[in-house]
Design an enzyme around this catalytic site. Sequence first.
Site, PDB file in Angstrom:
ATOM      1  N   ARG A 235      28.929  70.746  49.123  1.00  0.00           N
ATOM      2  CA  ARG A 235      27.654  70.705  49.839  1.00  0.00           C
ATOM      3  C   ARG A 235      26.966  72.045  49.622  1.00  0.00           C
ATOM      4  NH1 ARG A 235      28.122  66.092  49.650  1.00  0.00           N
ATOM      5  NH2 ARG A 235      28.221  64.535  51.303  1.00  0.00           N
ATOM      6  N   ASP A 259      26.568  71.468  41.671  1.00  0.00           N
ATOM      7  CA  ASP A 259      26.139  70.064  41.667  1.00  0.00           C
ATOM      8  C   ASP A 259      25.374  69.744  42.951  1.00  0.00           C
ATOM      9  OD1 ASP A 259      26.105  67.391  40.522  1.00  0.00           O
ATOM     10  OD2 ASP A 259      27.484  66.815  42.123  1.00  0.00           O
ATOM     11  N   GLU A 264      18.402  70.464  48.601  1.00  0.00           N
ATOM     12  CA  GLU A 264      18.296  69.409  47.584  1.00  0.00           C
ATOM     13  C   GLU A 264      17.540  68.166  48.049  1.00  0.00           C
ATOM     14  OE1 GLU A 264      22.588  68.760  46.990  1.00  0.00           O
ATOM     15  OE2 GLU A 264      22.291  66.710  47.645  1.00  0.00           O
ATOM     16  N   HIS A 296      23.576  66.540  41.932  1.00  0.00           N
ATOM     17  CA  HIS A 296      24.461  65.758  42.807  1.00  0.00           C
ATOM     18  C   HIS A 296      24.964  64.503  42.085  1.00  0.00           C
ATOM     19  CE1 HIS A 296      25.525  65.469  47.279  1.00  0.00           C
ATOM     20  NE2 HIS A 296      26.363  64.697  46.602  1.00  0.00           N
TER      21      HIS A 296
HETATM   22  P1  NAI Z   1      38.787  65.425  52.472  1.00  0.00           P
HETATM   23  O1  NAI Z   1      38.400  65.216  53.900  1.00  0.00           O
HETATM   24  O2  NAI Z   1      39.836  64.566  51.858  1.00  0.00           O
HETATM   25  O3  NAI Z   1      39.238  66.948  52.269  1.00  0.00           O
HETATM   26  C1  NAI Z   1      38.569  68.035  52.833  1.00  0.00           C
HETATM   27  C2  NAI Z   1      39.579  69.153  53.002  1.00  0.00           C
HETATM   28  O4  NAI Z   1      38.868  70.316  53.451  1.00  0.00           O
HETATM   29  C3  NAI Z   1      40.667  68.836  54.040  1.00  0.00           C
HETATM   30  O5  NAI Z   1      41.952  69.074  53.507  1.00  0.00           O
HETATM   31  C4  NAI Z   1      40.353  69.789  55.178  1.00  0.00           C
HETATM   32  O6  NAI Z   1      41.506  70.223  55.880  1.00  0.00           O
HETATM   33  C5  NAI Z   1      39.692  70.938  54.418  1.00  0.00           C
HETATM   34  N1  NAI Z   1      38.933  71.822  55.276  1.00  0.00           N
HETATM   35  C6  NAI Z   1      38.353  71.554  56.480  1.00  0.00           C
HETATM   36  N2  NAI Z   1      37.829  72.681  57.003  1.00  0.00           N
HETATM   37  C7  NAI Z   1      38.085  73.664  56.118  1.00  0.00           C
HETATM   38  C8  NAI Z   1      37.816  75.057  56.123  1.00  0.00           C
HETATM   39  N3  NAI Z   1      37.186  75.650  57.160  1.00  0.00           N
HETATM   40  N4  NAI Z   1      38.207  75.786  55.057  1.00  0.00           N
HETATM   41  C9  NAI Z   1      38.863  75.202  54.025  1.00  0.00           C
HETATM   42  N5  NAI Z   1      39.164  73.887  53.978  1.00  0.00           N
HETATM   43  C10 NAI Z   1      38.774  73.126  55.019  1.00  0.00           C
HETATM   44  O7  NAI Z   1      37.399  65.359  51.658  1.00  0.00           O
HETATM   45  P2  NAI Z   1      37.209  65.036  50.105  1.00  0.00           P
HETATM   46  O8  NAI Z   1      37.139  63.557  49.912  1.00  0.00           O
HETATM   47  O9  NAI Z   1      38.186  65.816  49.312  1.00  0.00           O
HETATM   48  O10 NAI Z   1      35.731  65.606  49.881  1.00  0.00           O
HETATM   49  C11 NAI Z   1      35.448  66.993  50.024  1.00  0.00           C
HETATM   50  C12 NAI Z   1      33.937  67.197  50.046  1.00  0.00           C
HETATM   51  O11 NAI Z   1      33.388  66.870  48.759  1.00  0.00           O
HETATM   52  C13 NAI Z   1      33.176  66.257  51.012  1.00  0.00           C
HETATM   53  O12 NAI Z   1      33.139  66.800  52.314  1.00  0.00           O
HETATM   54  C14 NAI Z   1      31.799  66.230  50.409  1.00  0.00           C
HETATM   55  O13 NAI Z   1      31.007  67.256  50.987  1.00  0.00           O
HETATM   56  C15 NAI Z   1      32.016  66.547  48.928  1.00  0.00           C
HETATM   57  N6  NAI Z   1      31.674  65.434  48.035  1.00  0.00           N
HETATM   58  C16 NAI Z   1      30.745  65.666  47.032  1.00  0.00           C
HETATM   59  C17 NAI Z   1      30.396  64.654  46.146  1.00  0.00           C
HETATM   60  C18 NAI Z   1      29.419  64.878  45.009  1.00  0.00           C
HETATM   61  O14 NAI Z   1      28.978  63.896  44.391  1.00  0.00           O
HETATM   62  N7  NAI Z   1      29.064  66.096  44.660  1.00  0.00           N
HETATM   63  C19 NAI Z   1      30.962  63.310  46.312  1.00  0.00           C
HETATM   64  C20 NAI Z   1      31.974  63.192  47.346  1.00  0.00           C
HETATM   65  C21 NAI Z   1      32.290  64.227  48.180  1.00  0.00           C
END
Ligand code: NAI
Length: 335
Positions: A235, A259, A264, A296
């Site tokens: 993000r 990305d 955005e 994105h």
């Molecule tokens: P997920 O929920 O499986 O993993 C997120 C991880 O971040 C968790 O292990 C959590 O403990 C950790 N986390 C939470 N707070 C934190 C902190 N303060 N410091 C460090 N780590 C922390 O989510 P997933 O599926 O891996 O997605 C991650 C992010 O990717 C999403 O939140 C979304 O913003 C982004 N995303 C971007 C896309 C794109 O097209 N560019 C598409 C899909 C997701």
Amino acid sequence: MRVAVFGTKSYDRQSFEAANARFGHALTFLEPRLDADTAPLAHGFPAVCVFVNDLLDAAVLEALRAGGTRVVALRCAGFNNVDLAAADRLGIAVVRVPAYSPHAVAEFAIGLMLALDRRIHRAWARTRENNFALDGLVGRNLHGRTVGVVGTGRIGAIVARALRLGFGCEVLAFDPFPDEALAADGIRYVDRAALLDAVEIVTLHCPLTPQTRRFIDAEAIARARPGLMLVNTSRGALIDTAAVIEGLKSRKLGGVALDVYEQEESLFFEDLSNEIVQDDVLQRLLTFPNVLVTGHQAFLTSEALAAIAETTLASLADAEAGRPLAHRLAPPRAG
Ligand code: NAI
């Protein structure tokens, strides 16, 4: 169920129509992004389907509720654009697609890392002009480098393993909930400061929360190793873009691949090639030879689109039938 699908692009329509053969929802595809001005378009629709840059603040949710909407289906994983407390107060259920293809995003993040580090984006532009000179294209091996992975959930875990087990990087990770299986694969969990002090490349895979907003700020850049490469596919607001520009100008940052971008909403997913873009920050970013920006796109694979459509339409079928919603987002806890 009658569903107003906001911000529809051709690829959304294709994947949703294909998956809907199994569900038979009445889908109305709308091009505008959902915001206060466009919310009336949802009038009379019990369900709306939205994406990352649609705005679902309290005012928009109230307008939706007044029009009869009971379910909001996010066709994405992130939900920082929704006021969940307001949705709960209004009795609107919000569902999302928690995981559709973490591989799509993880592979793209590594693609950006490689492209930026090996100057592939610049080489592509050069050879189109029959410029086959290699000056300025010297990269570094990924093998043996120290890479920091921030957030080791679904996406970050794939990135960390690919870098560690595939490329032979030294991988440091930061996550409040360490994953023991990753540690067993040789990924070392450290705190934020130790990660920033040690890594040559940092890739962000945590959600946007008050704790992670501006995770990479002026202080982080100041303490980083000279030449730090930054990759953000999560993000935009995880980084302080103004501080990143200063870091690039002072050469403290060696390269940046994005990305996502904090502002955005008014830019991405649209063809603005005939417009005068007013965002001076993004325009400045685009002038650096060592910056690579994509709009994105990390999620955009046919596998991911099919999975998004399938999960979203299944959630709407559950909502219509009054079944429990497996992917419903809970309101934030008070206090
Ligand atoms: P997920 O929920 O499986 O993993 C997120 C991880 O971040 C968790 O292990 C959590 O403990 C950790 N986390 C939470 N707070 C934190 C902190 N303060 N410091 C460090 N780590 C922390 O989510 P997933 O599926 O891996 O997605 C991650 C992010 O990717 C999403 O939140 C979304 O913003 C982004 N995303 C971007 C896309 C794109 O097209 N560019 C598409 C899909 C997701």
